[in-house]
Design a protein around this motif. Structure first.
Motif, PDB file in Angstrom:
ATOM      1  N   PHE A   1       5.404   1.697 -11.278  1.00 34.52           N
ATOM      2  CA  PHE A   1       6.509   2.554 -10.860  1.00 34.52           C
ATOM      3  C   PHE A   1       6.764   2.407  -9.361  1.00 34.52           C
ATOM      4  O   PHE A   1       7.890   2.115  -8.927  1.00 34.52           O
ATOM      5  N   TRP A   2       5.704   2.566  -8.555  1.00 33.86           N
ATOM      6  CA  TRP A   2       5.873   2.488  -7.105  1.00 33.86           C
ATOM      7  C   TRP A   2       6.159   1.069  -6.643  1.00 33.86           C
ATOM      8  O   TRP A   2       6.961   0.842  -5.725  1.00 33.86           O
ATOM      9  N   VAL A   3       5.522   0.085  -7.264  1.00 31.44           N
ATOM     10  CA  VAL A   3       5.755  -1.304  -6.878  1.00 31.44           C
ATOM     11  C   VAL A   3       7.191  -1.714  -7.166  1.00 31.44           C
ATOM     12  O   VAL A   3       7.816  -2.453  -6.386  1.00 31.44           O
ATOM     13  N   THR A   4       7.751  -1.227  -8.276  1.00 32.30           N
ATOM     14  CA  THR A   4       9.145  -1.546  -8.596  1.00 32.30           C
ATOM     15  C   THR A   4      10.095  -0.960  -7.570  1.00 32.30           C
ATOM     16  O   THR A   4      11.029  -1.633  -7.093  1.00 32.30           O
ATOM     17  N   LEU A   5       9.876   0.302  -7.179  1.00 30.55           N
ATOM     18  CA  LEU A   5      10.726   0.915  -6.156  1.00 30.55           C
ATOM     19  C   LEU A   5      10.625   0.164  -4.834  1.00 30.55           C
ATOM     20  O   LEU A   5      11.640  -0.101  -4.176  1.00 30.55           O
ATOM     21  N   LEU A   6       9.397  -0.207  -4.447  1.00 35.21           N
ATOM     22  CA  LEU A   6       9.219  -0.947  -3.199  1.00 35.21           C
ATOM     23  C   LEU A   6       9.827  -2.338  -3.288  1.00 35.21           C
ATOM     24  O   LEU A   6      10.353  -2.871  -2.303  1.00 35.21           O
ATOM     25  N   GLY A   7       9.771  -2.955  -4.493  1.00 32.21           N
ATOM     26  CA  GLY A   7      10.367  -4.267  -4.674  1.00 32.21           C
ATOM     27  C   GLY A   7      11.870  -4.241  -4.475  1.00 32.21           C
ATOM     28  O   GLY A   7      12.445  -5.140  -3.839  1.00 32.21           O
ATOM     29  N   VAL A   8      12.520  -3.217  -5.009  1.00 33.52           N
ATOM     30  CA  VAL A   8      13.970  -3.067  -4.814  1.00 33.52           C
ATOM     31  C   VAL A   8      14.281  -2.888  -3.335  1.00 33.52           C
ATOM     32  O   VAL A   8      15.226  -3.486  -2.796  1.00 33.52           O
TER      33      VAL A   8
ATOM     34  N   PHE B   1     -16.342  11.156  -2.283  1.00 32.21           N
ATOM     35  CA  PHE B   1     -15.781   9.831  -2.542  1.00 32.21           C
ATOM     36  C   PHE B   1     -15.170   9.230  -1.281  1.00 32.21           C
ATOM     37  O   PHE B   1     -15.198   8.000  -1.096  1.00 32.21           O
ATOM     38  N   LEU B   2     -14.616  10.083  -0.402  1.00 31.93           N
ATOM     39  CA  LEU B   2     -14.043   9.575   0.843  1.00 31.93           C
ATOM     40  C   LEU B   2     -15.125   8.951   1.717  1.00 31.93           C
ATOM     41  O   LEU B   2     -14.926   7.881   2.306  1.00 31.93           O
ATOM     42  N   ALA B   3     -16.287   9.613   1.775  1.00 36.04           N
ATOM     43  CA  ALA B   3     -17.402   9.066   2.552  1.00 36.04           C
ATOM     44  C   ALA B   3     -17.912   7.763   1.947  1.00 36.04           C
ATOM     45  O   ALA B   3     -18.180   6.786   2.649  1.00 36.04           O
ATOM     46  N   ILE B   4     -18.033   7.741   0.613  1.00 35.85           N
ATOM     47  CA  ILE B   4     -18.491   6.528  -0.068  1.00 35.85           C
ATOM     48  C   ILE B   4     -17.508   5.384   0.138  1.00 35.85           C
ATOM     49  O   ILE B   4     -17.895   4.240   0.415  1.00 35.85           O
ATOM     50  N   GLU B   5     -16.206   5.687   0.038  1.00 39.20           N
ATOM     51  CA  GLU B   5     -15.194   4.648   0.211  1.00 39.20           C
ATOM     52  C   GLU B   5     -15.194   4.106   1.631  1.00 39.20           C
ATOM     53  O   GLU B   5     -15.092   2.890   1.836  1.00 39.20           O
ATOM     54  N   GLU B   6     -15.324   4.982   2.627  1.00 38.54           N
ATOM     55  CA  GLU B   6     -15.312   4.535   4.013  1.00 38.54           C
ATOM     56  C   GLU B   6     -16.473   3.573   4.276  1.00 38.54           C
ATOM     57  O   GLU B   6     -16.293   2.507   4.876  1.00 38.54           O
TER      58      GLU B   6
ATOM     59  N   ALA C   1       2.675  -9.562   6.844  1.00 35.34           N
ATOM     60  CA  ALA C   1       3.417  -8.303   6.738  1.00 35.34           C
ATOM     61  C   ALA C   1       3.260  -7.868   5.277  1.00 35.34           C
ATOM     62  O   ALA C   1       3.958  -8.368   4.400  1.00 35.34           O
ATOM     63  N   PRO C   2       2.299  -6.969   4.976  1.00 39.07           N
ATOM     64  CA  PRO C   2       1.931  -6.708   3.587  1.00 39.07           C
ATOM     65  C   PRO C   2       3.043  -6.054   2.774  1.00 39.07           C
ATOM     66  O   PRO C   2       3.948  -5.418   3.310  1.00 39.07           O
ATOM     67  N   ILE C   3       2.951  -6.229   1.452  1.00 41.65           N
ATOM     68  CA  ILE C   3       3.871  -5.597   0.503  1.00 41.65           C
ATOM     69  C   ILE C   3       3.037  -4.864  -0.539  1.00 41.65           C
ATOM     70  O   ILE C   3       1.887  -5.226  -0.796  1.00 41.65           O
ATOM     71  N   GLY C   4       3.615  -3.824  -1.153  1.00 41.26           N
ATOM     72  CA  GLY C   4       2.870  -2.951  -2.040  1.00 41.26           C
ATOM     73  C   GLY C   4       2.178  -3.665  -3.180  1.00 41.26           C
ATOM     74  O   GLY C   4       1.041  -3.330  -3.540  1.00 41.26           O
ATOM     75  N   ILE C   5       2.811  -4.658  -3.775  1.00 43.94           N
ATOM     76  CA  ILE C   5       2.250  -5.342  -4.926  1.00 43.94           C
ATOM     77  C   ILE C   5       1.013  -6.155  -4.559  1.00 43.94           C
ATOM     78  O   ILE C   5       0.220  -6.530  -5.421  1.00 43.94           O
ATOM     79  N   ALA C   6       0.814  -6.411  -3.261  1.00 41.84           N
ATOM     80  CA  ALA C   6      -0.338  -7.190  -2.818  1.00 41.84           C
ATOM     81  C   ALA C   6      -1.609  -6.358  -2.769  1.00 41.84           C
ATOM     82  O   ALA C   6      -2.696  -6.888  -2.533  1.00 41.84           O
ATOM     83  N   GLY C   7      -1.526  -5.011  -2.943  1.00 41.27           N
ATOM     84  CA  GLY C   7      -2.704  -4.179  -3.025  1.00 41.27           C
ATOM     85  C   GLY C   7      -2.927  -3.806  -4.529  1.00 41.27           C
ATOM     86  O   GLY C   7      -2.003  -3.940  -5.325  1.00 41.27           O
ATOM     87  N   GLN C   8      -3.968  -3.202  -4.784  1.00 43.37           N
ATOM     88  CA  GLN C   8      -4.164  -2.556  -6.085  1.00 43.37           C
ATOM     89  C   GLN C   8      -3.717  -1.117  -5.991  1.00 43.37           C
ATOM     90  O   GLN C   8      -3.175  -0.684  -4.991  1.00 43.37           O
ATOM     91  N   THR C   9      -3.997  -0.323  -7.100  1.00 41.69           N
ATOM     92  CA  THR C   9      -3.327   0.980  -7.250  1.00 41.69           C
ATOM     93  C   THR C   9      -3.549   1.919  -6.072  1.00 41.69           C
ATOM     94  O   THR C   9      -2.611   2.538  -5.571  1.00 41.69           O
ATOM     95  N   ASN C  10      -4.796   2.069  -5.612  1.00 47.54           N
ATOM     96  CA  ASN C  10      -5.051   3.056  -4.561  1.00 47.54           C
ATOM     97  C   ASN C  10      -4.708   2.533  -3.173  1.00 47.54           C
ATOM     98  O   ASN C  10      -4.888   3.243  -2.186  1.00 47.54           O
ATOM     99  N   ALA C  11      -4.220   1.291  -3.082  1.00 50.41           N
ATOM    100  CA  ALA C  11      -3.904   0.713  -1.773  1.00 50.41           C
ATOM    101  C   ALA C  11      -2.426   0.382  -1.620  1.00 50.41           C
ATOM    102  O   ALA C  11      -2.055  -0.294  -0.663  1.00 50.41           O
TER     103      ALA C  11
END
Length: 280
Positions: free
Chosen positions: A91-98, A174-179, A207-217
């Motif tokens: 959903f978000w990747v499609t909006l960013l792609g447009v 989880f924030l501490a573990i992720e960091e 210059a990154p684009i949304g589709i180049a990350g996974q869901t949480n990125a």
């Protein structure tokens, strides 16, 4: 100046450091002076969490009871997680792609962080193939393996709806573990022996684009500095210079001296030029 849409790559030993000039790829369209977290971000998260828990406990308990009575636990955990992540991601990747490919709506292009680097269909098709491989050939088997490990530990996942206090406690943990995990794992991937074989492909996008990350990125790679959304500037700068801002929060970057921003680098460049002018 003509806009650049070239998909290019620079190796780590050629990247910018605090003693090197930075080309102006960001453009003058919008101010990018923003900390990784600020009042707008807190407001955004507060509203989203309030809406989620309000809707969940007002309308979700009956639906959740139906889910528990209809499907076995493995289907709920594995299938539900996969469906939710896939729907949210595309959903978000499609909006960013447009927004990237058609610059529609045009008014949002003013929030583009590096507007002189215009994404192309080549960028998206290269990333699409990698994403599909990651989601189905890596993500699905990994999810099954993790579920088997959970079963081996006694399957401690509860099926009751969480309280906001439970979410707060687990989010901090989880924030501490992720960091910690993300920072040191990310720095390891930038080691020359691992970088060229694994992580280089991700850094094709300076210059990154949304589709180049996974869901949480998606947000940190979206390439747009949108109002109220969490700031992607720190990780966007990481893609521009490669050797700054490895972590998601910034605490370990600060401790290890790898924190950086485009404004700080340009300011140091101006100071060096002024000092050189005085010495002449």
């Amino acid at each position: 100046m003509a806009a650049s849409s070239e998909l290019k790559h620079v190796d780590p030993d050629q990247v910018l450091d605090d003693q090197a000039p930075v080309q102006d790829e960001w453009g003058p369209i919008v101010s990018h002076h923003k900390a990784p977290f600020e009042v707008g971000d807190v407001f955004f998260y507060s509203v989203m969490i309030s809406l989620f828990f309000g809707g969940l406990h007002l309308y979700g308990e009956q639906f959740w009871a139906h889910i528990l009575a209809t499907y076995p636990k493995p289907v709920i955990i594995l299938g539900g997680s996969f469906i939710i992540s896939e729907v949210g991601f595309w959903f978000w990747v499609t909006l960013l792609g447009v927004l990237d490919l058609y610059q529609f709506p045009k008014s949002f292009w003013r929030y583009k962080i590096q507007p002189l680097k215009v994404p192309t269909w080549e960028w998206y098709t290269k990333a699409l193939w990698v994403v599909l491989q990651n989601q189905f050939l890596v993500g699905v088997p990994t999810g099954l393996l993790l579920y088997k490990l959970l079963e081996w530990r006694g399957n401690p996942i509860g099926m009751e709806l969480p309280t906001i206090w439970d979410l707060a406690k687990e989010s901090i943990g989880f924030l501490a573990i992720e960091e910690i995990g993300f920072y040191y794992g990310h720095r390891l991937l930038h080691h020359p022996k691992l970088y060229k074989r694994i992580h280089k492909q991700h850094h094709l996008y300076t210059a990154p684009i949304g589709i180049a990350g996974q869901t949480n990125a998606i947000n940190s790679h979206c390439g747009f500095h949108l109002p109220l959304f969490p700031s992607p500037l720190a990780h966007d700068y990481h893609h521009e210079v490669f050797n700054k801002n490895y972590g998601p929060v910034g605490i370990l970057d600060w401790l290890h001296g790898t924190a950086g921003s485009r404004e700080l680098t340009l300011e140091k460049k101006k100071q060096r030029e002024a000092a050189q002018a005085k010495s002449k």
